[in-house]
Design an enzyme around this catalytic site. Sequence first.
Site, PDB file in Angstrom:
ATOM      1  N   ASN A 294     -10.091   0.329  -0.352  1.00  0.00           N
ATOM      2  CA  ASN A 294      -8.633   0.275  -0.291  1.00  0.00           C
ATOM      3  C   ASN A 294      -8.115  -0.329  -1.592  1.00  0.00           C
ATOM      4  OD1 ASN A 294      -5.947  -0.234   0.182  1.00  0.00           O
ATOM      5  ND2 ASN A 294      -6.256  -1.327   2.124  1.00  0.00           N
TER       6      ASN A 294
ATOM      7  N   HIS B 272      -3.306   7.068   3.065  1.00  0.00           N
ATOM      8  CA  HIS B 272      -3.733   5.806   2.457  1.00  0.00           C
ATOM      9  C   HIS B 272      -5.163   5.526   2.911  1.00  0.00           C
ATOM     10  CE1 HIS B 272      -3.873   1.822   1.056  1.00  0.00           C
ATOM     11  NE2 HIS B 272      -3.800   1.256   2.242  1.00  0.00           N
TER      12      HIS B 272
ATOM     13  N   CYS C  13       0.814  -1.222   0.000  1.00  0.00           N
ATOM     14  CA  CYS C  13       0.000   0.000   0.000  1.00  0.00           C
ATOM     15  C   CYS C  13       0.845   1.269   0.000  1.00  0.00           C
ATOM     16  CB  CYS C  13      -0.938  -0.002   1.204  1.00  0.00           C
ATOM     17  SG  CYS C  13      -2.103  -1.366   1.144  1.00  0.00           S
TER      18      CYS C  13
HETATM   19  O1  UT7 Z   1      -4.023  -1.473   3.620  1.00  0.00           O
HETATM   20  C1  UT7 Z   1      -3.304  -2.418   4.312  1.00  0.00           C
HETATM   21  C2  UT7 Z   1      -3.378  -2.202   5.742  1.00  0.00           C
HETATM   22  N1  UT7 Z   1      -4.637  -2.724   6.288  1.00  0.00           N
HETATM   23  C3  UT7 Z   1      -5.317  -2.034   7.167  1.00  0.00           C
HETATM   24  O2  UT7 Z   1      -4.965  -0.926   7.488  1.00  0.00           O
HETATM   25  C4  UT7 Z   1      -6.506  -2.690   7.815  1.00  0.00           C
HETATM   26  C5  UT7 Z   1      -6.462  -2.490   9.303  1.00  0.00           C
HETATM   27  N2  UT7 Z   1      -7.552  -3.138  10.037  1.00  0.00           N
HETATM   28  C6  UT7 Z   1      -8.852  -2.768   9.913  1.00  0.00           C
HETATM   29  O3  UT7 Z   1      -9.194  -1.927   9.103  1.00  0.00           O
HETATM   30  C7  UT7 Z   1      -9.848  -3.408  10.825  1.00  0.00           C
HETATM   31  O4  UT7 Z   1      -9.181  -4.132  11.826  1.00  0.00           O
HETATM   32  C8  UT7 Z   1     -10.862  -4.368  10.115  1.00  0.00           C
HETATM   33  C9  UT7 Z   1     -11.762  -3.540   9.239  1.00  0.00           C
HETATM   34  C10 UT7 Z   1     -10.108  -5.392   9.286  1.00  0.00           C
HETATM   35  C11 UT7 Z   1     -11.707  -5.077  11.141  1.00  0.00           C
HETATM   36  O5  UT7 Z   1     -12.368  -4.145  11.981  1.00  0.00           O
HETATM   37  P1  UT7 Z   1     -12.308  -4.275  13.574  1.00  0.00           P
HETATM   38  O6  UT7 Z   1     -13.104  -3.193  14.110  1.00  0.00           O
HETATM   39  O7  UT7 Z   1     -10.867  -4.342  13.952  1.00  0.00           O
HETATM   40  O8  UT7 Z   1     -13.065  -5.625  13.813  1.00  0.00           O
HETATM   41  P2  UT7 Z   1     -12.547  -6.939  14.559  1.00  0.00           P
HETATM   42  O9  UT7 Z   1     -11.697  -7.732  13.621  1.00  0.00           O
HETATM   43  O10 UT7 Z   1     -11.985  -6.588  15.877  1.00  0.00           O
HETATM   44  O11 UT7 Z   1     -13.909  -7.681  14.759  1.00  0.00           O
HETATM   45  C12 UT7 Z   1     -14.919  -7.176  15.652  1.00  0.00           C
HETATM   46  C13 UT7 Z   1     -16.189  -7.980  15.473  1.00  0.00           C
HETATM   47  C14 UT7 Z   1     -15.952  -9.475  15.462  1.00  0.00           C
HETATM   48  O12 UT7 Z   1     -17.054 -10.108  16.103  1.00  0.00           O
HETATM   49  P3  UT7 Z   1     -16.945 -10.632  17.607  1.00  0.00           P
HETATM   50  O13 UT7 Z   1     -15.832 -11.638  17.589  1.00  0.00           O
HETATM   51  O14 UT7 Z   1     -16.608  -9.411  18.423  1.00  0.00           O
HETATM   52  O15 UT7 Z   1     -18.291 -11.200  17.860  1.00  0.00           O
HETATM   53  C15 UT7 Z   1     -15.972  -9.846  14.011  1.00  0.00           C
HETATM   54  O16 UT7 Z   1     -16.364 -11.167  13.767  1.00  0.00           O
HETATM   55  O17 UT7 Z   1     -16.759  -7.663  14.214  1.00  0.00           O
HETATM   56  C16 UT7 Z   1     -16.998  -8.872  13.475  1.00  0.00           C
HETATM   57  N3  UT7 Z   1     -16.849  -8.573  12.068  1.00  0.00           N
HETATM   58  C17 UT7 Z   1     -17.872  -8.186  11.289  1.00  0.00           C
HETATM   59  N4  UT7 Z   1     -19.179  -8.001  11.555  1.00  0.00           N
HETATM   60  C18 UT7 Z   1     -19.966  -7.596  10.553  1.00  0.00           C
HETATM   61  C19 UT7 Z   1     -15.706  -8.601  11.327  1.00  0.00           C
HETATM   62  N5  UT7 Z   1     -15.992  -8.257  10.061  1.00  0.00           N
HETATM   63  C20 UT7 Z   1     -17.330  -7.999  10.023  1.00  0.00           C
HETATM   64  C21 UT7 Z   1     -18.198  -7.580   8.996  1.00  0.00           C
HETATM   65  N6  UT7 Z   1     -19.495  -7.401   9.319  1.00  0.00           N
HETATM   66  N7  UT7 Z   1     -17.787  -7.340   7.735  1.00  0.00           N
END
Ligand code: UT7
Length: 334
Positions: free
Chosen positions: A286, A256, A116
């Site tokens: 992204n 980014h 990225c």
């Molecule tokens: O460009 C390269 C660099 N990449 C990045 O900068 C990405 C960095 N990371 C992120 O943007 C975020 O961490 C994500 C968007 C990937 C994930 O968001 P988050 O707020 O960190 O969610 P999480 O992984 O901590 O998950 C929280 C909850 C989970 O449920 P439980 O275990 O708390 O019940 C996930 O299963 O959200 C759930 N979840 C979703 N729910 C609805 C994860 N994805 C989804 C979804 N829809 N699409």
Amino acid sequence: MSNLHAIITGVGGYVPDYVLTNEELSQMVDTSDEWIMTRIGVKERRVLNKEGLGSGYLGKKAVHNLLDKTGIDPDTVEGLICATCSPDYQFPSNATQIVEDAKMKNAFAYDLGAACCGFMYAMDTAASLIESGRYKRLVVVGAEKTTSFVDYTDRSTCPIFGDGAGAVLVEATEEDLGWQDSILRTDGSGFKYLHLPAGGSVNPASHYTVDHKMHYIHQEGRTVFKYAVNNMSHLTAELCERNHLNNDNIDWIIPHQANIRIIQAVAHSLDLPPEKVMITIHKYGNASAACIPLVMWDMEDKFKKGDNIVLTAFGAGFVFGSAYLKWGYDPVRK
Ligand code: UT7
């Protein structure tokens, strides 16, 4: 030190027609528009869904747009660097095919892989080549078909990514404009949190790699999120301090476009108001190395000659960086 600066003198871009909305995604995986908008900030993203076309096609389209807009003779382009982590083939590079397509017959061409951060790394390289006095006119492209490695059954990654390409013309000037400074860093310990497990020489494609879904992005989102906010914020603060940049003299920041919360956290850490933060994540998601040039393309009419612009990005590696440039021209109104 020479007096030469590398100035951006034109921007081109291209996004594929197909719009994948959050509503459509919600029918593919267990998610919702509300979750995606709150946690990521993507409303829709573009997908190159025509068979047999890859990121090289997007790069070609962006370069055609750049040539049309600037009217330059392709023969006068001395080199083209294409930043991509989703190249058409392992070899040859996308850049060779873009140059062929654009009839830039006097140009060197190669791809640069910094995930990225690729566009910023490629711009830094192009700027150094121009500042050295050896080159006067180069093209830098960011082109990605990230959706080629997105698993549309994995709700934690599939809402994030989109396809697109941006291209800029970089030329030599003696005016105090263009690329001013950059800080680029790498932390290879981040490999485990974000990588594409197969398709390279360690794990070439096999039944095993396909059966085990190893051709899809592996991302530990929360960890990547924390590293991204910390590193982009600290590096940008260092860059701003050594260039005496602050809220009074920064016109725009182009981060980014990985997650709206990352963008807001970085802007907040620098005390920058939302109106100075350029955002296209809601439209394109992204698009990895294409994000920053796509913002420039999409929002070109906002820039004025001499505007102080800060770029910052973070990606797989980990690689991260921040750069400072002075915009080269006033809006071209048609
Ligand atoms: O460009 C390269 C660099 N990449 C990045 O900068 C990405 C960095 N990371 C992120 O943007 C975020 O961490 C994500 C968007 C990937 C994930 O968001 P988050 O707020 O960190 O969610 P999480 O992984 O901590 O998950 C929280 C909850 C989970 O449920 P439980 O275990 O708390 O019940 C996930 O299963 O959200 C759930 N979840 C979703 N729910 C609805 C994860 N994805 C989804 C979804 N829809 N699409």
